[in-house]
Design an enzyme around this catalytic site. Structure first.
Site, mmCIF file in Angstrom:
data_model
loop_
_atom_site.group_PDB
_atom_site.id
_atom_site.type_symbol
_atom_site.label_atom_id
_atom_site.label_comp_id
_atom_site.label_asym_id
_atom_site.label_seq_id
_atom_site.Cartn_x
_atom_site.Cartn_y
_atom_site.Cartn_z
ATOM 1 N N HIS A 128 -7.699 -47.916 -1.907
ATOM 2 C CA HIS A 128 -8.831 -47.213 -2.517
ATOM 3 C C HIS A 128 -10.042 -47.305 -1.601
ATOM 4 O O HIS A 128 -10.301 -48.335 -0.976
ATOM 5 C CB HIS A 128 -9.157 -47.818 -3.884
ATOM 6 C CG HIS A 128 -10.215 -47.079 -4.642
ATOM 7 N ND1 HIS A 128 -10.055 -45.781 -5.068
ATOM 8 C CD2 HIS A 128 -11.461 -47.458 -5.042
ATOM 9 C CE1 HIS A 128 -11.133 -45.388 -5.716
ATOM 10 N NE2 HIS A 128 -12.016 -46.395 -5.697
ATOM 11 N N ASP A 174 -18.507 -45.257 -6.400
ATOM 12 C CA ASP A 174 -17.051 -45.221 -6.527
ATOM 13 C C ASP A 174 -16.665 -43.981 -7.321
ATOM 14 O O ASP A 174 -17.258 -43.690 -8.371
ATOM 15 C CB ASP A 174 -16.530 -46.480 -7.221
ATOM 16 C CG ASP A 174 -15.025 -46.572 -7.166
ATOM 17 O OD1 ASP A 174 -14.499 -47.130 -6.192
ATOM 18 O OD2 ASP A 174 -14.366 -46.081 -8.110
ATOM 19 N N CYS A 229 -9.952 -40.055 -3.091
ATOM 20 C CA CYS A 229 -11.053 -41.019 -3.044
ATOM 21 C C CYS A 229 -11.731 -41.030 -1.673
ATOM 22 O O CYS A 229 -12.963 -41.138 -1.582
ATOM 23 C CB CYS A 229 -10.549 -42.412 -3.401
ATOM 24 S SG CYS A 229 -9.175 -42.982 -2.384
#
Length: 755
Positions: free
Chosen positions: A646, A663, A713
């Site tokens: 991530h 995030d 991401c």
């Protein structure tokens, strides 16, 4: 409480004696156990002197057996009546009389028993009749106890069946030796609910001449069954279960909806049904009365419409009759809803002519009004006006010089410049005229049912629902309603070969510049072809896509590399920007280098390995990474965080000493923020910047674009960095990621940021 039990006890006794609850089921195996016990003891011959209730059952045993053998009244076909001697009646009823029992045997039932015995005694004169009845009686009495005759109606089998125990009725009681007949044996339950279980056949017909038909098994299904709480019946739980289902709210609501749906007719059924009623009313209203006569219920008595064959015009008074102007308001046809009558043709010399109302316009004209008296009716002439009405709307169709010929095959309506099939509002009409002796009769059940739903008629606007009907009244044309239509496009002057050559040259340029066709979009291809040929090729997308697929098959591998400062990207690195692939560190670091070079004085972008090195080796492991850079002179620090699978982002705003965490999945790693804060304090002491030793704050930004998959991401992190560095708002979402990937690919290949 004791009194209540006694009342319930008596109700149970009465219910067991009456057997109402046993109607409609097989023989009851478990019923009131005290009654069962009493009958069993009585058959075994044991005295029962337990208590008062048992003595009552002992006295009522015989009455219960007699009550089970009650029969119906004598059928209508029995003609002979017998007289009864009173001594016999007293002898029959005397065994039944007890102290605590009621008289269940009445005089009428005793008469029936004596009638059967007298029938047998009177039949001794004829050997034939005597033998036949004797054999019949023997057959009945010799039935086994478990047979259908003995088990019917829930009666328990008897141990010693006798002829006197079976009440019988005979149809055709006294006959001469020469006469023939059939004997019907009727075994009946109590309260005259008799059932005929069979017909013992003699000759074919009864002596009166009528055929002998056995009685049918009848059961009153509307009869309510009241159950006692003391009753032990094995099917009671199933009855309650089905009753609960039938009485449930969901079942009742569903049944009501089904009934309403069945009751509602479809639009086509209403149309055809209304038209059939109209045809019948027209056929019966030929007497000159303005109101149609009532239609007989019997379909065989319906009169078919009659068309007189006359040299002169046949005028029939109805909704479509010709009325001069000024008399329309006083017409008796005004009402809430008028039915459409078919226009009667004017018949001359065996031929009929259908014509429409002549008007000044050559095309059909529709005039919609709400009241019938607002429509001007033309003066009487040889043609017939066609009036159609649906509730409050009346439409008048006029056509000039249009005729239809009536032949033996049918009626054909031809209208040039309009629809070939014309029908009224009330439904399509298909008629077949038959010429016989100066009359034309209309076949309602023949051609109407066969052609009423034909394809030609269903295509007509009035055979469709009101929502699907075209806007004829407003005069709008349905041709090319949406944008002029693509059907009218001209053939392209550019052939496939020219288009393929131009497309191949354009793809070569893309491959040379980007190493693959990943950043290429459909909009760019169509734009390039439009610039070359000055033509829109949107209608030839299948051919263009096929050419691009063939080109990719021919150029699968390309030796393409990108060098920028100390960064190098090959095709494997750039392939991570295609589709749903995860971005690697090389792509993140080179794109961060482009951002930092775009605003060199404000932004510093840390390498993606910085945080990992800081965690593993501490400050000494990354001390040399900022040896040539003064971090405290920058406005914004961008630190990508890569935690296994991530990507996240930490930003440091040096003007207000705020450390923020970004995030795309809403995750907050506090230890990462704390590691960066410790690093900044250590760096401030090493660079001798005491003003940055205190006043640091941490923040978590939540109102930012979020990803909706597990592969974008890294793309979100690069987009965060670009927007923050260029001070642009976050105006992107998950739907923009394919376009953002292509743009990042181009920016990496061109080594510059694009607006």
């Amino acid at each position: 409480m004791k009194k209540q039990r006694k009342i319930l006890w008596r109700k149970g006794i009465h219910l067991a004696f009456s057997e109402k609850w046993n109607t409609g089921f097989g023989g009851f195996k478990k019923f009131y156990f005290h009654q069962h016990l009493c009958i069993l003891k009585a058959k075994l011959g044991r005295p029962i002197t337990r208590n008062r209730q048992l003595r009552h059952f002992q006295g009522g045993k015989k009455a219960l057996q007699i009550q089970k053998t009650w029969v119906k009244d004598e059928p209508p076909c029995a003609k002979t009546k017998f007289s009864v001697d009173t001594p016999h009646a007293s002898t029959l009823s005397s065994p039944v009389k007890r102290k605590d029992t009621k008289h269940f045997v009445s005089s009428s039932r005793t008469l029936l028993r004596l009638q059967a015995e007298k029938l047998l005694s009177s039949a001794k004169n004829s050997d034939h009749e005597y033998c036949r009845e004797k054999n019949l009686l023997k057959t009945v009495t010799d039935f086994p106890s478990n047979s259908a005759l003995g088990q019917a109606n829930g009666h328990r089998p008897r141990t010693d069946p006798q002829a006197s125990d079976f009440p019988m009725k005979f149809n055709g009681e006294s006959q001469s030796p020469g006469e023939s007949g059939a004997i019907v044996i009727t075994l009946s339950n109590h309260k005259r609910k008799g059932f005929c279980y069979g017909c013992c056949r003699g000759p074919e017909h009864h002596r009166n001449g009528g055929p002998l038909i056995p009685k049918q098994f009848q059961l009153n299904r509307h009869r309510r069954i009241k159950l006692s709480p003391l009753m032990m019946y094995e099917k009671l739980s199933m009855i309650r279960f089905r009753y609960r289902i039938l009485r449930s709210q969901h079942f009742r609501t569903k049944s009501k909806v089904c009934k309403l749906r069945k009751a509602q007719r479809s639009w086509v059924q209403k149309v055809t049904g209304d038209h059939q009623e109209t045809l019948r009313e027209n056929g019966e209203g030929g007497s000159g009365s303005p109101f149609p006569s009532p239609e007989p219920k019997d379909p065989s008595c319906r009169q078919q419409p009659y068309f007189p064959d006359m040299d002169s015009n046949a005028v029939v008074k109805g909704t479509n009759s010709h009325v001069p102007d000024g008399h329309t308001k006083g017409s008796p046809f005004l009402g809430k809803e008028l039915s459409l009558d078919e226009a009667f043709p004017d018949q001359q010399n065996g031929s009929a002519t259908h014509a429409w109302d002549q008007s000044s316009c050559a095309s059909p004209k529709w005039e919609c009004t709400e009241l019938i008296h607002d429509i001007p009716l033309p003066e009487h002439h040889s043609n017939t006006m066609f009036v159609s009405e649906t509730e409050k709307e009346i439409a008048t169709l006029g056509q000039e010089n249009r005729t239809s010929s009536l032949s033996d095959d049918g009626v054909k309506l031809s209208v040039s410049g309009a629809d070939t099939s014309v029908s009224s509002v009330d439904g399509p009409v298909s008629q077949k005229a038959v010429h016989s002796e100066n009359s034309y009769q209309m076949e309602e059940d023949g051609s109407l049912k066969q052609n009423i739903l034909s394809s030609e008629l269903l295509d007509h606007p009035y055979c469709k629902s009101p929502l699907e009907a075209p806007l004829v009244c407003s005069g709008l044309k349905l041709e090319n309603q949406v944008g002029g239509g693509k059907d009218s496009q001209k053939a392209s002057p550019v052939d496939d070969e020219q288009l393929s050559v131009c497309l191949s040259g354009f793809l070569d340029e893309v491959m040379k510049k980007y190493g693959s066709l990943v950043p290429l979009s459909e909009k760019e291809v169509l734009g390039r072809l439009k610039d070359v040929f000055n033509e829109d090729f949107s209608n030839r997308k299948p051919f263009i896509n096929r050419e691009i697929t063939n080109y990719r098959a021919r150029h699968q591998k390309c030796n393409f590399r990108i060098f920028y400062n100390k960064h190098m990207l090959d095709m494997d690195d750039l392939a991570t920007l295609d589709g749903q692939n995860w971005l690697n560190d090389q792509v993140i670091n080179m794109y961060g280098e482009l951002i930092m070079d775009a605003v060199p004085d404000k932004v510093h972008f840390f390498n993606s390995f910085f945080h990992r090195q800081l965690v593993t080796k501490g400050y000494n492991g990354v001390k040399r990474w900022t040896k040539k850079v003064d971090l405290f002179k920058k406005s914004l620090l961008l630190i990508p965080i890569h935690l296994e699978v991530h990507w996240s982002l930490i930003t440091v705003t040096l003007s207000n000493r705020i450390i923020s965490f970004y995030d795309s999945q809403g995750i907050h790693f506090k230890f990462c923020v704390e590691n960066i804060r410790k690093y900044l304090l250590t760096e401030a002491r090493e660079k001798n910047r005491p003003e940055f030793l205190q006043g640091w704050q941490t923040a978590v930004t939540k109102c930012i674009p979020q990803q909706k998959n597990d592969s974008d991401c890294g793309v979100f992190v690069l987009q965060y960095c670009k927007c923050l560095a260029l001070e642009q708002p976050f105006q992107f979402s998950q739907e923009d990621m394919p376009r953002v990937r292509k743009r990042i690919y181009k920016e990496l290949c061109e080594c510059r940021l694009m607006d």
